[in-house]
Design a protein around this motif. Sequence first.
Motif, PDB file in Angstrom:
ATOM      1  N   SER A 186       0.859  -1.186   0.000  1.00 51.99           N
ATOM      2  CA  SER A 186       0.000   0.000   0.000  1.00 51.99           C
ATOM      3  C   SER A 186       0.894   1.234   0.000  1.00 51.99           C
ATOM      4  O   SER A 186       2.122   1.118   0.167  1.00 51.99           O
ATOM      5  N   PRO A 187       0.335   2.426  -0.182  1.00 47.62           N
ATOM      6  CA  PRO A 187       1.167   3.637  -0.275  1.00 47.62           C
ATOM      7  C   PRO A 187       2.121   3.798   0.910  1.00 47.62           C
ATOM      8  O   PRO A 187       1.727   3.661   2.062  1.00 47.62           O
ATOM      9  N   HIS A 188       3.389   4.110   0.597  1.00 47.47           N
ATOM     10  CA  HIS A 188       4.409   4.157   1.632  1.00 47.47           C
ATOM     11  C   HIS A 188       5.626   4.931   1.162  1.00 47.47           C
ATOM     12  O   HIS A 188       5.766   5.282  -0.013  1.00 47.47           O
ATOM     13  N   LEU A 189       6.514   5.180   2.106  1.00 47.86           N
ATOM     14  CA  LEU A 189       7.853   5.673   1.839  1.00 47.86           C
ATOM     15  C   LEU A 189       8.814   4.838   2.677  1.00 47.86           C
ATOM     16  O   LEU A 189       8.378   3.981   3.446  1.00 47.86           O
ATOM     17  N   PHE A 190      10.111   5.099   2.535  1.00 47.46           N
ATOM     18  CA  PHE A 190      11.110   4.342   3.284  1.00 47.46           C
ATOM     19  C   PHE A 190      11.941   5.278   4.157  1.00 47.46           C
ATOM     20  O   PHE A 190      12.147   6.446   3.824  1.00 47.46           O
ATOM     21  N   THR A 191      12.426   4.749   5.269  1.00 52.92           N
ATOM     22  CA  THR A 191      13.389   5.497   6.064  1.00 52.92           C
ATOM     23  C   THR A 191      14.710   5.528   5.314  1.00 52.92           C
ATOM     24  O   THR A 191      15.116   4.540   4.699  1.00 52.92           O
ATOM     25  N   THR A 192      15.391   6.682   5.369  1.00 56.82           N
ATOM     26  CA  THR A 192      16.573   6.876   4.521  1.00 56.82           C
ATOM     27  C   THR A 192      17.870   7.065   5.305  1.00 56.82           C
ATOM     28  O   THR A 192      18.919   7.288   4.702  1.00 56.82           O
ATOM     29  N   VAL A 193      17.806   7.014   6.642  1.00 55.22           N
ATOM     30  CA  VAL A 193      19.017   7.157   7.453  1.00 55.22           C
ATOM     31  C   VAL A 193      19.086   6.022   8.464  1.00 55.22           C
ATOM     32  O   VAL A 193      18.071   5.408   8.801  1.00 55.22           O
ATOM     33  N   ALA A 194      20.284   5.746   8.953  1.00 57.83           N
ATOM     34  CA  ALA A 194      20.477   4.705   9.958  1.00 57.83           C
ATOM     35  C   ALA A 194      20.129   5.241  11.346  1.00 57.83           C
ATOM     36  O   ALA A 194      20.305   6.424  11.636  1.00 57.83           O
ATOM     37  N   GLY A 195      19.604   4.356  12.173  1.00 56.59           N
ATOM     38  CA  GLY A 195      19.325   4.731  13.563  1.00 56.59           C
ATOM     39  C   GLY A 195      18.274   5.808  13.711  1.00 56.59           C
ATOM     40  O   GLY A 195      18.350   6.631  14.626  1.00 56.59           O
ATOM     41  N   LEU A 196      17.271   5.824  12.847  1.00 55.15           N
ATOM     42  CA  LEU A 196      16.228   6.851  12.916  1.00 55.15           C
ATOM     43  C   LEU A 196      15.420   6.688  14.198  1.00 55.15           C
ATOM     44  O   LEU A 196      14.837   5.647  14.461  1.00 55.15           O
ATOM     45  N   LYS A 197      15.372   7.751  14.996  1.00 51.46           N
ATOM     46  CA  LYS A 197      14.706   7.695  16.301  1.00 51.46           C
ATOM     47  C   LYS A 197      13.187   7.746  16.164  1.00 51.46           C
ATOM     48  O   LYS A 197      12.646   8.517  15.369  1.00 51.46           O
ATOM     49  N   VAL A 198      12.531   6.915  16.956  1.00 50.00           N
ATOM     50  CA  VAL A 198      11.072   6.956  17.076  1.00 50.00           C
ATOM     51  C   VAL A 198      10.755   7.707  18.366  1.00 50.00           C
ATOM     52  O   VAL A 198      11.177   7.299  19.448  1.00 50.00           O
ATOM     53  N   ARG A 199      10.024   8.811  18.257  1.00 49.82           N
ATOM     54  CA  ARG A 199       9.715   9.655  19.406  1.00 49.82           C
ATOM     55  C   ARG A 199       8.316   9.356  19.948  1.00 49.82           C
ATOM     56  O   ARG A 199       7.424   8.936  19.221  1.00 49.82           O
ATOM     57  N   GLU A 200       8.151   9.603  21.239  1.00 54.60           N
ATOM     58  CA  GLU A 200       6.851   9.371  21.863  1.00 54.60           C
ATOM     59  C   GLU A 200       5.814  10.363  21.360  1.00 54.60           C
ATOM     60  O   GLU A 200       4.634  10.028  21.212  1.00 54.60           O
ATOM     61  N   TYR A 201       6.246  11.590  21.106  1.00 54.62           N
ATOM     62  CA  TYR A 201       5.377  12.649  20.591  1.00 54.62           C
ATOM     63  C   TYR A 201       6.044  13.276  19.374  1.00 54.62           C
ATOM     64  O   TYR A 201       7.247  13.101  19.145  1.00 54.62           O
ATOM     65  N   PRO A 202       5.306  14.042  18.579  1.00 59.04           N
ATOM     66  CA  PRO A 202       5.891  14.680  17.392  1.00 59.04           C
ATOM     67  C   PRO A 202       6.746  15.881  17.756  1.00 59.04           C
ATOM     68  O   PRO A 202       6.401  17.040  17.477  1.00 59.04           O
ATOM     69  N   SER A 203       7.892  15.623  18.391  1.00 55.32           N
ATOM     70  CA  SER A 203       8.798  16.692  18.807  1.00 55.32           C
ATOM     71  C   SER A 203      10.203  16.119  18.958  1.00 55.32           C
ATOM     72  O   SER A 203      10.375  14.984  19.424  1.00 55.32           O
ATOM     73  N   SER A 204      11.202  16.909  18.600  1.00 51.27           N
ATOM     74  CA  SER A 204      12.593  16.463  18.726  1.00 51.27           C
ATOM     75  C   SER A 204      13.039  16.384  20.181  1.00 51.27           C
ATOM     76  O   SER A 204      14.103  15.830  20.479  1.00 51.27           O
ATOM     77  N   THR A 205      12.249  16.929  21.097  1.00 54.51           N
ATOM     78  CA  THR A 205      12.570  16.864  22.522  1.00 54.51           C
ATOM     79  C   THR A 205      11.799  15.756  23.240  1.00 54.51           C
ATOM     80  O   THR A 205      11.999  15.535  24.435  1.00 54.51           O
ATOM     81  N   ALA A 206      10.934  15.048  22.532  1.00 51.01           N
ATOM     82  CA  ALA A 206      10.141  13.974  23.135  1.00 51.01           C
ATOM     83  C   ALA A 206      11.020  12.766  23.421  1.00 51.01           C
ATOM     84  O   ALA A 206      12.087  12.583  22.824  1.00 51.01           O
ATOM     85  N   SER A 207      10.571  11.927  24.327  1.00 49.35           N
ATOM     86  CA  SER A 207      11.315  10.720  24.690  1.00 49.35           C
ATOM     87  C   SER A 207      11.487   9.810  23.478  1.00 49.35           C
ATOM     88  O   SER A 207      10.607   9.717  22.621  1.00 49.35           O
ATOM     89  N   VAL A 208      12.640   9.146  23.420  1.00 47.64           N
ATOM     90  CA  VAL A 208      12.939   8.214  22.328  1.00 47.64           C
ATOM     91  C   VAL A 208      12.432   6.826  22.714  1.00 47.64           C
ATOM     92  O   VAL A 208      12.847   6.266  23.722  1.00 47.64           O
ATOM     93  N   LEU A 209      11.544   6.278  21.904  1.00 48.88           N
ATOM     94  CA  LEU A 209      11.012   4.932  22.146  1.00 48.88           C
ATOM     95  C   LEU A 209      11.945   3.858  21.619  1.00 48.88           C
ATOM     96  O   LEU A 209      11.945   2.720  22.105  1.00 48.88           O
ATOM     97  N   GLY A 210      12.717   4.199  20.617  1.00 49.87           N
ATOM     98  CA  GLY A 210      13.615   3.237  19.984  1.00 49.87           C
ATOM     99  C   GLY A 210      14.029   3.769  18.623  1.00 49.87           C
ATOM    100  O   GLY A 210      13.916   4.965  18.348  1.00 49.87           O
ATOM    101  N   THR A 211      14.499   2.881  17.770  1.00 45.29           N
ATOM    102  CA  THR A 211      14.913   3.277  16.428  1.00 45.29           C
ATOM    103  C   THR A 211      14.376   2.281  15.407  1.00 45.29           C
ATOM    104  O   THR A 211      13.985   1.166  15.752  1.00 45.29           O
ATOM    105  N   VAL A 212      14.350   2.701  14.161  1.00 41.88           N
ATOM    106  CA  VAL A 212      13.976   1.812  13.064  1.00 41.88           C
ATOM    107  C   VAL A 212      15.110   1.769  12.055  1.00 41.88           C
ATOM    108  O   VAL A 212      15.865   2.733  11.897  1.00 41.88           O
ATOM    109  N   LEU A 213      15.239   0.650  11.384  1.00 42.73           N
ATOM    110  CA  LEU A 213      16.313   0.454  10.418  1.00 42.73           C
ATOM    111  C   LEU A 213      16.108   1.297   9.166  1.00 42.73           C
ATOM    112  O   LEU A 213      14.968   1.573   8.758  1.00 42.73           O
TER     113      LEU A 213
END
Length: 391
Positions: free
Chosen positions: A103-130
């Motif tokens: 289905s419609p999608h895009l791909f992550t383009t950098v290594a170690g991309l952080k997943v944040r709890e909220y839509p903010s660069s200061t939000a807690s990091v839940l983990g990363t995606v490849l």
Amino acid sequence: MKTLVQALLICFTLQASAQSPTLYTSKPTEAYKDKAATQKAGIFISNAHLSYYEKINKRLVQVDRDYESPLYIVDTQNLKEYYTEDAPEAPTPIIEMDEYYGSPHLFTTVAGLKVREYPSSTASVLGTVLIGTAVPIEFYPYYKDAWVPISYNDGYGYIAAQYLGERPVMSELIQAYKATSDVSEQRKYAERILELGWNSEDAATQKAIQFYIDFANKQDETEKVALLKLQLEAIKAMPKEGDTSKVSKLIRKRQFGFALNEKIEPIDGFDIDWIHTYIGYPLDESANLEDCALGDYEGNSYFNSAEFITHDLDHTYKVRKMDMINKNGFIIDNQLMEQYTTEQVFLKLAKGLITLIEPLTHTYYIAVDDVLYSFEFYNNELLRIELIYYC
């Protein structure tokens, strides 16, 4: 090697406060930041789900979102209460479908991309995606500092939209690596190559791991090299899909399974007195009818460092999950593993048994019949082992 992370990144519906019925966009539809429709925010794809909205008037609909300002749609004629067959394809740069996602999608383009709890660069990091992970897209934002919601670890989080695009190509990353002599730039590309390899088929995985080993050797990263070499050996020795004969043989010989005070779990489970002695008493019990791992008269019993499946009539206790503390352990081929077992030791013991590696969480999986054993490490120590049921 395709990871669980990609399989778990499913479509997320924008939400805030419930209202029915759900609306669907019959074609790609732009949304705005303001009611006057003077600032374009982005575009919804065809058949995007709008479950939380408010009809301001016939020509204006407000779409509510968690943690973010609402969006406004003025092309309300595009909003239907039904799914539109043969709707127009997603606009550029969104990828409609390919070999990686349907289905419609895009791909992550950098290594170690952080997943944040909220839509903010200061939000807690839940983990990363490849890098190279497919991310479903229903709304594509136009502004650079936007965030995209994704499903993550049985919940959801946010990733920065600026790091989404076409799937990186391994050969192009290798070429970029070779084109620079700056070690920091080489490391950036080497990390991307390694992550993309983990997110690819086995042949590409092996190639990427060997590439990073060569780079790490030049930097004298001996511990990293040692772990990667063992992971590479584990991948090469993986059993064919569906072949669990080696594990089954060890189980029949009583050489594979959970252990308590160095005693492997009996076929009928541990004796309750043995559990009381080395783990303690249950903190809670439950019988979830929707838990497909449970049969008739079975329930879950939760202890401080373990979870058991119990049988009301037979009074048996079979381990379902165990934290590696105190006298808790696991036996593979007569070798006891416990809290201080390292990844390196595990990889040597489990070579030829491992069926899947999740590099981001340092988790390894061993399949047998209709179940999957997961071995999770933290700071190079065995943290937890869980029995996962296919159902």
